[in-house]
Design an enzyme around this catalytic site. Structure first.
Site, PDB file in Angstrom:
ATOM      1  N   GLN A 191       0.832  -1.198   0.000  1.00  0.00           N
ATOM      2  CA  GLN A 191       0.000   0.000   0.000  1.00  0.00           C
ATOM      3  C   GLN A 191       0.875   1.260   0.000  1.00  0.00           C
ATOM      4  O   GLN A 191       0.390   2.345  -0.254  1.00  0.00           O
ATOM      5  CB  GLN A 191      -0.891   0.033   1.255  1.00  0.00           C
ATOM      6  CG  GLN A 191      -1.985  -1.004   1.303  1.00  0.00           C
ATOM      7  CD  GLN A 191      -2.666  -1.054   2.668  1.00  0.00           C
ATOM      8  OE1 GLN A 191      -2.505  -2.019   3.401  1.00  0.00           O
ATOM      9  NE2 GLN A 191      -3.422  -0.033   3.022  1.00  0.00           N
ATOM     10  N   PHE A 222      -6.160  -4.440   3.061  1.00  0.00           N
ATOM     11  CA  PHE A 222      -6.937  -4.203   4.288  1.00  0.00           C
ATOM     12  C   PHE A 222      -6.117  -3.603   5.420  1.00  0.00           C
ATOM     13  O   PHE A 222      -6.476  -3.728   6.588  1.00  0.00           O
ATOM     14  CB  PHE A 222      -7.628  -5.498   4.754  1.00  0.00           C
ATOM     15  CG  PHE A 222      -8.414  -6.189   3.673  1.00  0.00           C
ATOM     16  CD1 PHE A 222      -9.542  -5.576   3.135  1.00  0.00           C
ATOM     17  CD2 PHE A 222      -8.018  -7.408   3.165  1.00  0.00           C
ATOM     18  CE1 PHE A 222     -10.263  -6.177   2.114  1.00  0.00           C
ATOM     19  CE2 PHE A 222      -8.738  -8.022   2.143  1.00  0.00           C
ATOM     20  CZ  PHE A 222      -9.860  -7.402   1.618  1.00  0.00           C
ATOM     21  N   GLU A 226       0.135  -1.852   4.655  1.00  0.00           N
ATOM     22  CA  GLU A 226       0.502  -0.445   4.852  1.00  0.00           C
ATOM     23  C   GLU A 226       1.952  -0.378   5.315  1.00  0.00           C
ATOM     24  O   GLU A 226       2.729   0.444   4.853  1.00  0.00           O
ATOM     25  CB  GLU A 226      -0.425   0.229   5.880  1.00  0.00           C
ATOM     26  CG  GLU A 226      -0.051   1.707   6.079  1.00  0.00           C
ATOM     27  CD  GLU A 226      -0.979   2.506   6.974  1.00  0.00           C
ATOM     28  OE1 GLU A 226      -2.127   2.082   7.197  1.00  0.00           O
ATOM     29  OE2 GLU A 226      -0.557   3.576   7.446  1.00  0.00           O
ATOM     30  N   ARG A 304      -6.009   6.484  16.989  1.00  0.00           N
ATOM     31  CA  ARG A 304      -7.354   6.411  16.413  1.00  0.00           C
ATOM     32  C   ARG A 304      -8.326   5.744  17.389  1.00  0.00           C
ATOM     33  O   ARG A 304      -9.506   6.110  17.450  1.00  0.00           O
ATOM     34  CB  ARG A 304      -7.334   5.701  15.057  1.00  0.00           C
ATOM     35  CG  ARG A 304      -8.585   5.946  14.244  1.00  0.00           C
ATOM     36  CD  ARG A 304      -8.463   5.443  12.807  1.00  0.00           C
ATOM     37  NE  ARG A 304      -7.896   6.433  11.905  1.00  0.00           N
ATOM     38  CZ  ARG A 304      -8.566   7.449  11.359  1.00  0.00           C
ATOM     39  NH1 ARG A 304      -9.850   7.636  11.637  1.00  0.00           N
ATOM     40  NH2 ARG A 304      -7.980   8.295  10.547  1.00  0.00           N
ATOM     41  N   ARG A 336      -8.118  -2.306   8.449  1.00  0.00           N
ATOM     42  CA  ARG A 336      -9.379  -1.602   8.187  1.00  0.00           C
ATOM     43  C   ARG A 336     -10.092  -1.140   9.466  1.00  0.00           C
ATOM     44  O   ARG A 336     -10.637  -1.953  10.210  1.00  0.00           O
ATOM     45  CB  ARG A 336     -10.297  -2.520   7.387  1.00  0.00           C
ATOM     46  CG  ARG A 336     -11.340  -1.812   6.546  1.00  0.00           C
ATOM     47  CD  ARG A 336     -12.030  -2.823   5.676  1.00  0.00           C
ATOM     48  NE  ARG A 336     -12.833  -2.209   4.626  1.00  0.00           N
ATOM     49  CZ  ARG A 336     -13.407  -2.892   3.644  1.00  0.00           C
ATOM     50  NH1 ARG A 336     -13.271  -4.199   3.569  1.00  0.00           N
ATOM     51  NH2 ARG A 336     -14.130  -2.272   2.727  1.00  0.00           N
ATOM     52  N   PHE A 338      -8.421   0.573  11.844  1.00  0.00           N
ATOM     53  CA  PHE A 338      -7.201   1.118  12.458  1.00  0.00           C
ATOM     54  C   PHE A 338      -7.390   1.523  13.923  1.00  0.00           C
ATOM     55  O   PHE A 338      -7.134   2.652  14.305  1.00  0.00           O
ATOM     56  CB  PHE A 338      -6.784   2.330  11.615  1.00  0.00           C
ATOM     57  CG  PHE A 338      -5.327   2.688  11.633  1.00  0.00           C
ATOM     58  CD1 PHE A 338      -4.387   1.924  10.959  1.00  0.00           C
ATOM     59  CD2 PHE A 338      -4.879   3.832  12.293  1.00  0.00           C
ATOM     60  CE1 PHE A 338      -3.047   2.292  10.940  1.00  0.00           C
ATOM     61  CE2 PHE A 338      -3.534   4.206  12.284  1.00  0.00           C
ATOM     62  CZ  PHE A 338      -2.622   3.434  11.596  1.00  0.00           C
ATOM     63  N   THR A 434      -4.238  10.464  11.050  1.00  0.00           N
ATOM     64  CA  THR A 434      -4.132  11.219  12.303  1.00  0.00           C
ATOM     65  C   THR A 434      -2.749  11.852  12.439  1.00  0.00           C
ATOM     66  O   THR A 434      -2.554  12.721  13.269  1.00  0.00           O
ATOM     67  CB  THR A 434      -4.425  10.311  13.505  1.00  0.00           C
ATOM     68  OG1 THR A 434      -3.499   9.230  13.488  1.00  0.00           O
ATOM     69  CG2 THR A 434      -5.837   9.764  13.425  1.00  0.00           C
ATOM     70  N   ALA A 503      -6.186   4.751   5.420  1.00  0.00           N
ATOM     71  CA  ALA A 503      -7.018   5.695   6.159  1.00  0.00           C
ATOM     72  C   ALA A 503      -8.257   6.121   5.357  1.00  0.00           C
ATOM     73  O   ALA A 503      -8.784   7.216   5.548  1.00  0.00           O
ATOM     74  CB  ALA A 503      -6.204   6.920   6.599  1.00  0.00           C
ATOM     75  N   GLU A 706     -13.159   2.309   5.182  1.00  0.00           N
ATOM     76  CA  GLU A 706     -13.169   1.710   6.511  1.00  0.00           C
ATOM     77  C   GLU A 706     -14.474   1.829   7.288  1.00  0.00           C
ATOM     78  O   GLU A 706     -14.865   0.876   7.971  1.00  0.00           O
ATOM     79  CB  GLU A 706     -12.045   2.329   7.350  1.00  0.00           C
ATOM     80  CG  GLU A 706     -10.675   2.032   6.803  1.00  0.00           C
ATOM     81  CD  GLU A 706      -9.602   2.821   7.516  1.00  0.00           C
ATOM     82  OE1 GLU A 706      -9.488   4.040   7.270  1.00  0.00           O
ATOM     83  OE2 GLU A 706      -8.892   2.230   8.340  1.00  0.00           O
TER      84      GLU A 706
HETATM   85  N1  LUZ Z   1      -2.948   4.707   8.668  1.00  0.00           N
HETATM   86  C1  LUZ Z   1      -2.218   5.676   9.233  1.00  0.00           C
HETATM   87  C2  LUZ Z   1      -4.275   4.656   8.828  1.00  0.00           C
HETATM   88  O1  LUZ Z   1      -0.999   5.668   9.086  1.00  0.00           O
HETATM   89  N2  LUZ Z   1      -2.824   6.644   9.918  1.00  0.00           N
HETATM   90  C3  LUZ Z   1      -4.156   6.684  10.117  1.00  0.00           C
HETATM   91  O2  LUZ Z   1      -4.657   7.592  10.762  1.00  0.00           O
HETATM   92  C4  LUZ Z   1      -4.920   5.644   9.563  1.00  0.00           C
HETATM   93  N3  LUZ Z   1      -6.226   5.589   9.752  1.00  0.00           N
HETATM   94  C5  LUZ Z   1      -6.918   4.595   9.242  1.00  0.00           C
HETATM   95  C6  LUZ Z   1      -6.263   3.618   8.521  1.00  0.00           C
HETATM   96  N4  LUZ Z   1      -4.963   3.648   8.311  1.00  0.00           N
HETATM   97 MO1  MOS Z   2      -5.339   1.176   6.548  1.00  0.00          MO
HETATM   98  S1  MOS Z   2      -6.017   0.176   8.153  1.00  0.00           S
HETATM   99  O1  MOS Z   2      -4.012   0.641   5.829  1.00  0.00           O
HETATM  100  O2  MOS Z   2      -6.353   2.232   5.944  1.00  0.00           O
END
Ligand code: LUZ
Ligand code: MOS
Length: 757
Positions: A191, A222, A226, A304, A336, A338, A434, A503, A706
């Protein structure tokens, strides 16, 4: 507009990592992981394995030319364990062989001796022992101490949620080959192409510009890709660099399940205080996040959780503290929602507990406390364009929930051994990373001489349809046929410094960057048109590939306009950039305006339970969701359906289990049950709430990835209500997933001490 990948997916022509043709001489890499969860490495012998036929080389920590460091936020994670191992499956060495079979055989020949230490798998135990990944964080609003004395009812309890496998269909992997001049090309199922690029550069001791990362699409992610796609790409890159050969790594399903992180399990304590007219006055909670053996994204996920600890409710006095506990399990990671889902389960459990002890339906408390316009969230942001109550009412109206409730009561009265339960689940989810600096994106457009358009952004397509949305944005903006637009692969040499596609913000951030680039090009094209048509620029418009002057069609068409601009030596390429305005957050006081906007919605979920066998089905999921002004309702509805099923899976059947020694017991699809088509709800109905959509959503089309996952939490409470319809005294922990096994045990249990669960 159909998803542009639909035909490719159905015909099998879509290209995933495994579809990239291998270059001659490609080698295959396989990681060797620790078989204990905590201990010192006393000796490591790879010689026998390296001598095995077909094996080219075995790499360990000492072969890393740069830094043995892959942690993104906190520097506590190594690529290969050297002195100690902290979880089962932690990579210690990389076997590179002519083929996968030889690598697998050789893996069994690596010998390690350890000095074993006690494994810790429970977050509360880790906290007791002072094992935290980083210091705790507390969010506070109002005056919690004073508030308790004003409450007529105060209830306490504990709520636990399990982890969750991502189960992306495409496992983790990367394919790396050398380019000329010692540069590397990396195909990664990630990702975050830039995270991969940056980390490979660090591990190899190279500048970032020598590493080109390319992504066509992922077979699902999902959140699991990341941060955790990076290690595998680093390993392949290390081997490729050292051996000057193409190297592929592609995890088997069992390796992927054992070696990679999942959704964080949480264990939480809560205390909730209500007035006699059921206003929630005070809510206090302590979250123990099971962080696993290294930090990974845990600080952001904890953040989060703290943001979403009040879900869709306005609570004037809140105190929430979160500990990220270091355990001997794989580092848990983004999934998903987070951290949002885990937090929302806690407040919903607190409300359910209060309702059960007050002997009223939870939905009365839920509805009374929904957040309203201009209420202030506990983190300081003022709620604007709130659709909590509206989506709630719409669910009641559109799906006749009152009637359903009566029908369920009648059904339960008539059926001694089959019971139904209904729960409402409102959701409020903040949109923006965030971490403020992550809220930026870039785009690059080329208009070719024939009027066709190529678009590159930092967005990664992973099945969510972001490429279709980007294509729509470009074609709508220029008012040209979608057939004239192509979305290119995601590549760090075309679009650099990308935030991961995460996110829920991939379309918002990259779409807005794309609009910025489109804007620049359109202005240039209008200049050319005004020059050609000898009129002022303000009177020019392009509609359906025709240039209009003051609302009148001219004979100048898009194709000719582009040709003219080119001959006039106008640049037909542009880059765009977008940084979400207005958001900020002050961590010293934990207050600010962290989110561009919130996504709202409400679900009503009905469960049906066979009380002799503990077998259940989720009969109905009925949702009213706020898409804003959706760019593509088909794609967005697909996101809702997938997310709901994934959320229900997490809440009801996907039971992640580790042994006391830290061994993953649910390590295959036979021991880890994911929802299949039979487990999916019999009906999922989702209606779009008619809203204008916020300005900060791309073309007012709200982020969708999400938020709908959290509707699945309603399945837990619907089932709980069905159990209580059978046995009002049932002892049911707030302990998800509520598997058939737990359901059956609780059906015939009795509450040991009134009021404790
Ligand atoms: N990833 C991240 C996320 O690095 N920061 C976030 O605030 C976030 N929120 C949802 C899903 N992935
Ligand atoms: Mo995320 S939980 O990689 O939006």
């Amino acid at each position: 507009m159909n998803n542009i990948d639909a035909i490719g997916h159905v015909t099998g022509q879509s290209v995933y990592l495994d579809d990239i043709p291998l270059q001659e001489g490609t080698l295959h890499a396989l990681a060797f992981g620790s078989d204990i969860a905590n201990g010192k490495i006393i000796s490591l012998d790879v010689q026998t394995a390296e001598n095995f036929s077909g094996v080219i080389k075995i790499f360990t920590a000492k072969d890393i030319p740069g830094e043995n460091r892959i942690g993104g936020i906190i520097d506590d994670e190594v690529l290969f364990a050297r002195d100690e191992v902290l979880y089962i499956g932690q990579p210690i060495a990389l076997i590179v062989a002519k083929d996968d079979y030889s690598a697998r055989k050789a893996r069994k020949l690596i010998k390690v001796t350890y000095e074993e230490r006690e494994a810790i798998t429970d977050p509360r135990e880790a906290k007791e022992k002072g094992l935290l990944l980083f210091p705790p964080r507390t969010f506070e609003s109002g005056n919690i101490e004073d508030a308790w004395s004003k409450c007529d009812h105060v209830f306490e309890g504990r709520a636990d949620t399990g982890g969750q496998e991502h189960l992306y269909i495409e496992t983790q992997g990367a394919y790396v080959y050398p380019l000329e001049n010692e540069n590397l090309k990396v195909h990664s199922s990630t990702q975050g192409p830039t995270v991969v690029q940056k980390t490979i550069a660090r591990v190899l001791g190279l500048p970032m510009h020598r590493i080109e990362v390319s992504v066509t699409r992922l077979g699902g992610a999902f959140g699991g890709k990341e941060d955790q796609a990076t290690a595998w790409a680093c390993m392949a890159a290390l081997a490729s660099r050292k051996l000057h050969k193409p190297v592929k790594i592609s995890l088997s399903r069992p390796d992927d399940m054992v070696m990679t992180g999942k959704r964080h399990p949480y264990s939480s304590d809560f205390r909730i205080g209500l007035t006699k007219d059921l206003k929630i006055l005070a809510f206090e909670t302590t979250l123990f996040q099971n962080g696993g053996a290294a930090t990974d994204l845990s600080p952001a996920i904890i953040g989060r959780s703290l943001f979403h600890i009040t879900n869709s409710y306005h609570i004037p006095n809140v105190r929430a503290t979160a500990y990220s506990c270091k355990t001997n399990l794989p580092p848990f990671t983004a999934f998903r929602g987070f951290g949002g889902p885990q937090a929302m389960f806690v407040i919903e459990a607190a409300i359910a507990k209060a309702a059960e002890l007050l002997n009223i339906p939870a939905r009365i408390i839920q509805e009374k406390n929904l957040i309203k316009e201009n209420d202030v969230f506990h983190y300081g942001q003022t709620a604007k364009n709130v659709h909590a109550a509206k989506s709630w009412r719409e669910v009641l109206n559109q799906f006749q929930v009152e009637n359903n409730t009566k029908e369920i009561e009648d059904f339960n009265a008539q059926n001694p051994t089959v019971k139904k339960g209904l729960a409402m689940m409102p959701v409020c989810f903040g949109i923006s990373f965030t971490k403020i600096p992550m809220n930026q994106a870039r785009a690059l457009i080329h208009i070719y001489q024939d009027g066709s358009v190529g678009v590159s952004t930092g967005a990664v397509e992973m099945g969510q349809g972001v490429n279709t949305k980007l294509l729509q944005i470009a074609s709508q903006f220029f008012s040209i046929s979608p057939a004239k637009v192509k979305i290119e692969t995601t590549n760090t040499t075309r679009v650099a410094n990308t935030s991961p596609t995460a996110a829920s913000s991939g379309a918002d951030l990259n779409g807005n960057a794309l609009l910025d680039a489109c804007d620049k090009l359109l202005l240039r094209l209008k200049k050319t048109a005004s020059k050609t048509l000898k009129t002022d620029i303000g009177s020019i418009e392009i509609i359906d590939e025709i240039v209009f002057v003051s609302g009148k069609a001219t004979s100048l068409k898009w194709k000719k306009l582009i040709e003219t601009a080119f001959l006039d030596r106008v640049s037909l390429s542009a880059v765009g950039h977008y940084a979400t305005p207005v958001i900020y957050f002050d961590k010293t006081v934990e207050k600010g305006r962290p989110f561009a906007y919130h996504v709202y919605g409400t679900a009503a979920i009905t469960a049906k339970l066979d009380c002799l066998r503990g077998i259940y089905s989720i009969e109905k999921v009925q949702i009213v969701h706020d898409f804003g002004n959706s760019l593509n309702l088909m794609i967005d509805l697909g996101q809702v359906e997938g997310a709901v099923v994934q959320g229900i899976g997490w809440m009801t059947m996907e039971e992640l289990r580790f042994s006391k020694k830290g061994e993953l017991l649910s390590n295959s699809l036979s021991t880890y049950k994911v929802p299949d088509i039979y487990a999916a709800p019999e009906t999922i109905e989702c209606k779009a709430l008619e809203t204008e959509g916020p300005e900060l959503a791309v073309l007012r089309s709200k982020a969708v990835g999400e938020p709908p996952l959290m509707y699945g939490i309603g399945a837990y409470f619907a089932l709980r209500n069905a159990i209580r319809a059978f046995n009002p005294e049932a002892h049911i922990g707030f302990d998800a997933p509520l598997t058939p096994e737990k359901v059956l045990l609780s059906l015939y249990s009795v509450t040991k001490v009134a009021g404790t669960m």
